[in-house]
Design an enzyme around this catalytic site. Structure first.
Site, mmCIF file in Angstrom:
data_model
loop_
_atom_site.group_PDB
_atom_site.id
_atom_site.type_symbol
_atom_site.label_atom_id
_atom_site.label_comp_id
_atom_site.label_asym_id
_atom_site.label_seq_id
_atom_site.Cartn_x
_atom_site.Cartn_y
_atom_site.Cartn_z
ATOM 1 N N TYR A 230 3.969 5.724 -4.171
ATOM 2 C CA TYR A 230 4.430 5.971 -5.527
ATOM 3 C C TYR A 230 3.190 6.146 -6.391
ATOM 4 O O TYR A 230 2.304 5.273 -6.408
ATOM 5 C CB TYR A 230 5.291 4.792 -6.006
ATOM 6 C CG TYR A 230 5.809 4.905 -7.403
ATOM 7 C CD1 TYR A 230 6.499 6.028 -7.838
ATOM 8 C CD2 TYR A 230 5.628 3.869 -8.308
ATOM 9 C CE1 TYR A 230 6.979 6.121 -9.129
ATOM 10 C CE2 TYR A 230 6.119 3.947 -9.602
ATOM 11 C CZ TYR A 230 6.787 5.076 -10.005
ATOM 12 O OH TYR A 230 7.267 5.162 -11.294
ATOM 13 N N ARG B 84 2.390 5.830 -9.417
ATOM 14 C CA ARG B 84 2.033 4.869 -10.465
ATOM 15 C C ARG B 84 1.735 3.474 -9.907
ATOM 16 O O ARG B 84 1.451 2.555 -10.662
ATOM 17 C CB ARG B 84 3.153 4.803 -11.499
ATOM 18 C CG ARG B 84 3.272 6.137 -12.248
ATOM 19 C CD ARG B 84 4.399 6.172 -13.238
ATOM 20 N NE ARG B 84 4.343 5.053 -14.171
ATOM 21 C CZ ARG B 84 5.352 4.679 -14.931
ATOM 22 N NH1 ARG B 84 6.504 5.341 -14.884
ATOM 23 N NH2 ARG B 84 5.241 3.667 -15.758
ATOM 24 N N CYS B 85 1.791 3.327 -8.597
ATOM 25 C CA CYS B 85 1.562 2.032 -7.954
ATOM 26 C C CYS B 85 0.066 1.830 -7.703
ATOM 27 O O CYS B 85 -0.574 2.641 -7.032
ATOM 28 C CB CYS B 85 2.336 1.998 -6.636
ATOM 29 S SG CYS B 85 1.938 0.607 -5.561
ATOM 30 N N SER B 86 -0.495 0.754 -8.222
ATOM 31 C CA SER B 86 -1.936 0.508 -8.063
ATOM 32 C C SER B 86 -2.301 0.260 -6.599
ATOM 33 O O SER B 86 -3.377 0.665 -6.147
ATOM 34 C CB SER B 86 -2.387 -0.660 -8.939
ATOM 35 O OG SER B 86 -1.707 -1.839 -8.580
ATOM 36 N N LYS C 176 -2.518 3.583 -4.921
ATOM 37 C CA LYS C 176 -3.752 4.273 -5.317
ATOM 38 C C LYS C 176 -4.941 3.753 -4.516
ATOM 39 O O LYS C 176 -5.782 4.525 -4.040
ATOM 40 C CB LYS C 176 -4.007 4.095 -6.820
ATOM 41 C CG LYS C 176 -3.045 4.873 -7.688
ATOM 42 C CD LYS C 176 -3.310 4.585 -9.160
ATOM 43 C CE LYS C 176 -2.263 5.228 -10.041
ATOM 44 N NZ LYS C 176 -2.447 4.915 -11.454
#
Length: 118
Positions: A7, A9-11, A14
């Site tokens: 996803y 927006r998931c840190s 990333k």
């Protein structure tokens, strides 16, 4: 090439993607929110992983909490849990990595190094 359900927006996702890039590991990124795995795929991943089914749930996610799954999962069959996971990619632990002969849930560097660098 490995598939990485993640996803944007998931840190954690990333960090995982950055680790893959830094280690020159080819991967196909799949947006878990818009293109989540279907039940049949999840059944295959679960069987292949050797992990408890609970490890496939994103227990810190909003949908997990909203559905009260911490209290409900123990009373659900594996089939019911897999069906539920297939309804919403945000219920699935991420990143979910599928490779040749292995499946990883979440980003744990030691596990990733063991499976992806050896």
């Amino acid at each position: 090439m490995i598939k990485v359900y993640c996803y944007s927006r998931c840190s954690t996702c990333k960090k995982a993607l950055k680790w893959l890039d830094e280690n020159n590991i080819e991967h196909e990124d799949i947006d878990i929110k818009t293109c989540h795995p279907e039940k049949e795929a999840l059944q295959q991943y679960y069987a292949q992983s050797g992990l408890p089914l609970k490890r496939f749930f994103n227990t810190s996610g909003i949908p997990y909490r909203e559905l009260g799954l911490s209290k409900k999962l123990s009373n659900m069959s594996e089939d019911e849990q897999l069906s539920l996971l297939a309804t919403n990619g945000m219920l699935v632990k991420r990143p979910l990595v599928v490779g040749d002969g292995f499946v990883l849930t979440g980003f744990k560097v030691e596990e990733w190094e063991d499976k992806l660098k050896n």
